[in-house]
Scaffold this active site. Structure first.
Site, PDB file in Angstrom:
ATOM      1  N   GLU A  72       0.842  -1.215   0.000  1.00 50.07           N
ATOM      2  CA  GLU A  72       0.000   0.000   0.000  1.00 50.07           C
ATOM      3  C   GLU A  72       0.866   1.250   0.000  1.00 50.07           C
ATOM      4  O   GLU A  72       0.557   2.231  -0.667  1.00 50.07           O
ATOM      5  CB  GLU A  72      -0.954   0.009   1.196  1.00 50.07           C
ATOM      6  CG  GLU A  72      -1.855  -1.217   1.323  1.00 50.07           C
ATOM      7  CD  GLU A  72      -2.594  -1.589   0.055  1.00 50.07           C
ATOM      8  OE1 GLU A  72      -2.918  -0.697  -0.740  1.00 50.07           O
ATOM      9  OE2 GLU A  72      -2.835  -2.807  -0.148  1.00 50.07           O
ATOM     10  N   HIS A  75       2.132   1.985  -3.417  1.00 55.56           N
ATOM     11  CA  HIS A  75       1.109   2.539  -4.308  1.00 55.56           C
ATOM     12  C   HIS A  75       1.149   4.065  -4.335  1.00 55.56           C
ATOM     13  O   HIS A  75       0.605   4.683  -5.250  1.00 55.56           O
ATOM     14  CB  HIS A  75      -0.299   2.124  -3.835  1.00 55.56           C
ATOM     15  CG  HIS A  75      -0.839   0.865  -4.465  1.00 55.56           C
ATOM     16  ND1 HIS A  75      -0.723   0.590  -5.803  1.00 55.56           N
ATOM     17  CD2 HIS A  75      -1.549  -0.168  -3.927  1.00 55.56           C
ATOM     18  CE1 HIS A  75      -1.338  -0.575  -6.064  1.00 55.56           C
ATOM     19  NE2 HIS A  75      -1.834  -1.055  -4.937  1.00 55.56           N
ATOM     20  N   GLU A  94      -1.378  -2.500 -10.149  1.00 53.63           N
ATOM     21  CA  GLU A  94      -1.342  -3.686  -9.278  1.00 53.63           C
ATOM     22  C   GLU A  94      -0.186  -4.622  -9.635  1.00 53.63           C
ATOM     23  O   GLU A  94       0.531  -5.094  -8.759  1.00 53.63           O
ATOM     24  CB  GLU A  94      -2.686  -4.422  -9.294  1.00 53.63           C
ATOM     25  CG  GLU A  94      -3.846  -3.627  -8.694  1.00 53.63           C
ATOM     26  CD  GLU A  94      -3.603  -3.098  -7.286  1.00 53.63           C
ATOM     27  OE1 GLU A  94      -2.650  -3.542  -6.615  1.00 53.63           O
ATOM     28  OE2 GLU A  94      -4.369  -2.211  -6.851  1.00 53.63           O
TER      29      GLU A  94
HETATM   30  N1  ASP Z   1      -6.059  -1.420  -4.499  1.00 48.81           N
HETATM   31  C1  ASP Z   1      -6.072  -2.296  -3.332  1.00 48.81           C
HETATM   32  C2  ASP Z   1      -4.761  -3.031  -3.312  1.00 48.81           C
HETATM   33  O1  ASP Z   1      -4.471  -3.861  -4.130  1.00 48.81           O
HETATM   34  C3  ASP Z   1      -7.217  -3.221  -3.310  1.00 48.81           C
HETATM   35  C4  ASP Z   1      -8.508  -2.448  -3.234  1.00 48.81           C
HETATM   36  O2  ASP Z   1      -8.945  -1.891  -4.251  1.00 48.81           O
HETATM   37  O3  ASP Z   1      -9.102  -2.365  -2.140  1.00 48.81           O
HETATM   38  O4  ASP Z   1      -3.952  -2.725  -2.507  1.00 48.81           O
HETATM   39 ZN    ZN Z   2      -2.617  -2.985  -4.776  1.00 45.03          ZN
END
Ligand code: ASP
Ligand code: ZN
Length: 648
Positions: A72, A75, A94
């Site tokens: 996370e 991201h 992802e």
């Molecule tokens: N984007 C999130 C993740 O892969 C998953 C989600 O959409 O809740 O970390």
């Molecule tokens: Zn993710």
């Protein structure tokens, strides 16, 4: 907090990415569908991936937390500052972010073991998805409900596709390419194509054919043949690729596939791999060859004896390999390959072969050399314990099923039990020794070395418990009672529950009394019962649905009971009387109005119904039809159910 600090530092060093705000916040919530979500500056977490103490969390939980916290956080750059132009690009963030968290975890712990676990996951979830009715490319072409596409293909295969590019470019060029990506696209919403273009621009390579990995679904199968010519000293590898059709894509163009290959000489050492036409010899070791055509030949020269090829070292591409290894070749690779991943893979191939032979004929004997190799590996003082535990773990029932034309549910279970018992009987003294030597002394520590001790010890205990001797039962009970770490407690509890009887029931009661106030630990109590191979498991699961601590409104609880039973208990879920299927369909219909995302995920447990015998097929099909027939079905469940029934 420790995981987060490590992740912040790692991203600065490895990718040159700094955090851009003064504050970084994480909130833990107990009712959450996914693992976590990367909302800018305030990451939202399923508490399973953030709360842990040594007495409540297993090694796997700690690993999961380290990986998801990092995921996370990463991201922030790959997802937030640079985001997706549309949902078809989901893997842009992802796949790349999973690759980044995989590399981070590899650097924090044992790289070899991490690779094994990632590939095991890929083979267990993504390969079946790629071979089933919901197969889709890493960049899907269409969807009814995008929530159904948070899949192993978008995440795990997407990460493999990034990994292949990293390997094709090499570390320096790959870093230049990601620097370019961050600089060029900061603040934009882009596509996977923009990502690949950065790889091309920074390296000067043409990845035109490589782009097919984003567009074509299906797992390529490589058929390799090796031919040694003693007079010329040449060893020719003929490699053919074929990708089976997937829904909506009947004809596949060839992929651009990197292959990392080594050749072992008779002494077990790597040989230099020189191809015909090359001016000079190379150093011994691994070489990356690239396959672009449907069939290609690689002629290796300057050899004085037939080598044993070590193909796909480190698993360089998400493909299936067929090569006619003899048992002796596999034992040789298992003992000598300089690549840890391939030592593991050779052992797994051999185990799979033995188990499938036992499925076909329960009287088939186990060759003596297998027990000798197993013992030698077990007693090798220089081996890495965590890796060894992976090497000596039997392939799962569902993985074995995937290797069969028609899944033989009961035959597989019987064979796996039988081989486990034989190992326990034949190697009893050695296993006992390993169990004793690796018993924990000090307080819990989450380090690769300490978790390696625990993994090996619990593996040994598992084999010993299969034999059903009194000593093993006693060891198991004391390990449960000593409660040093949740890893050990859970390993013992699992074995006691499978053992059943008064011992199993007593352990479950004690565990409940001790932990009923801790929701995450209680999830373990539910799932250990749901995954037991005991014949009464479904009845038990039905009963637990009425437990005061069970609720359909808590996604973790639903996964720990219903999900665990339907996806991690092949022999009981697929019981011949169809009880498991009926149970699942009832739950899907109950959950759909409350939480369609979870309902449709559960439903995927039946999606590969065509892989089973006609009796089970008919039972599953009827349940899927019953679901489709219900009024007011969510888009989520409708998409999965209708695709499951489409003729392919
Ligand atoms: N984007 C999130 C993740 O892969 C998953 C989600 O959409 O809740 O970390
Ligand atoms: Zn993710």
């Amino acid at each position: 907090m420790r995981s987060l600090k490590k992740a912040l530092r790692w991203d600065e060093e490895r990718f040159g990415r700094e955090y851009d705000l003064d504050v970084f916040m994480i909130v833990a919530v107990s009712h959450f569908n996914m693992g976590a979500m990367e909302n800018k500056g305030l990451n939202v977490f399923n508490d399973k991936y953030v709360l842990a103490r040594p007495d409540t969390a297993t090694d796997a939980d700690f690993e999961g937390i380290e990986g998801v916290i990092a995921h996370e956080y990463f991201h922030n750059w790959t997802g937030n500052r640079i985001t997706c132009r549309d949902w078809f690009q989901l893997s842009l963030k992802e796949g790349f972010t999973v690759y980044r968290d995989q590399e981070f975890s590899a650097d924090m712990g044992s790289r070899g073991v991490k690779r094994i676990n990632d590939v095991r996951l890929l083979r267990a979830h993504q390969f079946p998805e790629d071979g089933g009715p919901m197969a889709h490319p890493v960049r899907p072409e269409s969807y009814i409900e995008i929530n159904n596409f948070y899949t192993a293909t978008v995440y795990q295969k997407g990460a493999e596709v990034v990994r292949m590019q990293a390997n094709l470019l090499g570390p320096e060029r790959f870093r230049q390419a990601t620097d370019l990506y961050f600089e060029r696209h900061d603040g934009q919403a882009v596509t996977t194509d923009d990502f690949v273009r950065c790889m091309e621009n920074a390296s000067g390579r043409d990845l035109g054919q490589f782009r097919r990995w984003y567009d074509q679904a299906g797992t390529p199968e490589l058929t390799v043949a090796g031919d040694y010519d003693a007079t010329s000293g040449a060893y020719t590898l003929t490699i053919r690729q074929h990708t089976p059709p997937t829904p909506g894509q009947t004809v596949k163009a060839p992929f651009h596939i990197p292959l990392a290959i080594g050749l072992l000489g008779p002494d077990g050492r790597d040989l230099p791999l020189r191809l015909a036409g090359e001016p000079s010899a190379t150093a011994p070791g691994t070489r990356v060859l690239e396959l672009c055509e449907v069939e290609e030949r690689f002629c290796c020269i300057d050899l004085t004896a037939r080598p044993v090829p070590s193909l796909l070292r480190g698993f360089p591409a998400p493909v299936k390999l067929r090569f006619a290894y003899s048992d002796d070749d596999l034992l040789f690779l298992m003992a000598h390959d300089s690549d840890g991943f391939n030592r593991w893979d050779a052992a797994q191939t051999l185990l799979q072969r033995l188990l499938l032979a036992l499925v076909a004929d329960p009287e088939a004997g186990i060759p003596e050399h297998f027990f000798e190799a197993f013992r030698r590996a077990l007693l090798n003082p220089s081996s890495d314990r965590a890796l060894l535990a992976e090497v000596l773990t039997l392939p799962s029932e569902s993985y074995l099923g995937d290797q069969m034309e028609v899944v033989d549910v009961d035959g597989i279970h019987r064979a796996r039990m039988a081989l486990g018992r034989l190992v326990g009987e034949r190697l009893r003294e050695d296993l006992l020794g390993v169990y004793r030597d690796n018993r924990e002394m000090g307080p819990y520590a989450f380090t690769p070395a300490a978790s390696g001790h625990r993994a090996l010890k619990n593996l040994a205990l598992g084999y010993l418990m299969r034999v059903g001797d009194a000593q093993a039962l006693q060891d198991c009970q004391s390990q449960f009672a000593a409660a040093h770490s949740m890893t050990d407690v859970m390993a013992a509890l699992r074995l006691l529950v499978d053992h059943g009887g008064a011992e199993g029931a007593q352990a479950l009661d004690e565990f409940y009394r001790r932990w009923f106030r801790e929701p995450l630990v209680l999830d373990k109590w539910f799932s250990v019962q749901a995954t037991s191979s005991r014949p009464e498991t479904l009845e038990r699961v039905r009963h637990l649905m009425g437990h005061t601590d069970f609720s359909l409104r808590n996604p973790n609880r639903v996964r720990s009971l219903v999900g665990a039973f339907c996806t991690a208990n092949q022999v009981r879920f697929h019981a011949l009387d169809g009880g498991g299927y009926r149970f699942l369909a009832d739950r899907v219909l109950e959950l759909d109005p409350l939480n369609p995302q979870i309902a449709s995920r559960l439903l995927k447990a039946m999606i590969r119904w065509r892989r089973f015998d006609p009796g089970r097929q008919a039972l599953m099909r009827a349940e899927i039809e019953r679901i489709l027939g219900s009024e007011e079905l969510s888009k989520d469940a409708f998409e999965v159910a209708s695709k499951a029934l489409e003729s392919n």
